[in-house]
Design a protein around this motif. Structure first.
Motif: not given
Length: 97
Positions: A28-52
């Motif tokens: 019953s616990q959802p399993m994440r397929k992807f997980s963050c282990v390292k963070l990007s320090t770059k500032q990205w163009n927010i228009r490219n994102f559709v979900n989070y």
């Protein structure tokens, strides 16, 4: 003899109940397929994102997802990240009651 049979049946049903309960809780616990282990320090163009997705384990992060399915992990404490989350939330269709 009857007591022995009753004890065996009781142990059998307790075993079945335990296995069913453990299996139900784990599945019953959802399993994440992807997980963050390292963070990007770059500032990205927010228009490219559709979900989070928000993540707290193993690190506190926001995983942005582009239209092409690319996943980018960033720190949730940055101003541009909060702006991107707000933009995505505003562009989502309103949930119907």
């Amino acid at each position: 003899m009857k007591l022995h049979t009753a004890a065996i049946l009781l142990l059998f049903w307790l075993g079945v109940f335990t296995v069913h309960t453990v299996k139900g809780n784990a599945s019953s616990q959802p399993m994440r397929k992807f997980s963050c282990v390292k963070l990007s320090t770059k500032q990205w163009n927010i228009r490219n994102f559709v979900n989070y997705e928000k993540q707290q384990v193993p690190i506190d992060a926001i995983m942005f997802i582009t239209a092409g399915g690319i996943r980018i992990c960033v720190s949730p404490n940055q101003k541009w990240v909060q702006a991107a989350i707000k933009r995505i939330d505003e562009n989502r269709p309103a949930k119907r009651k």
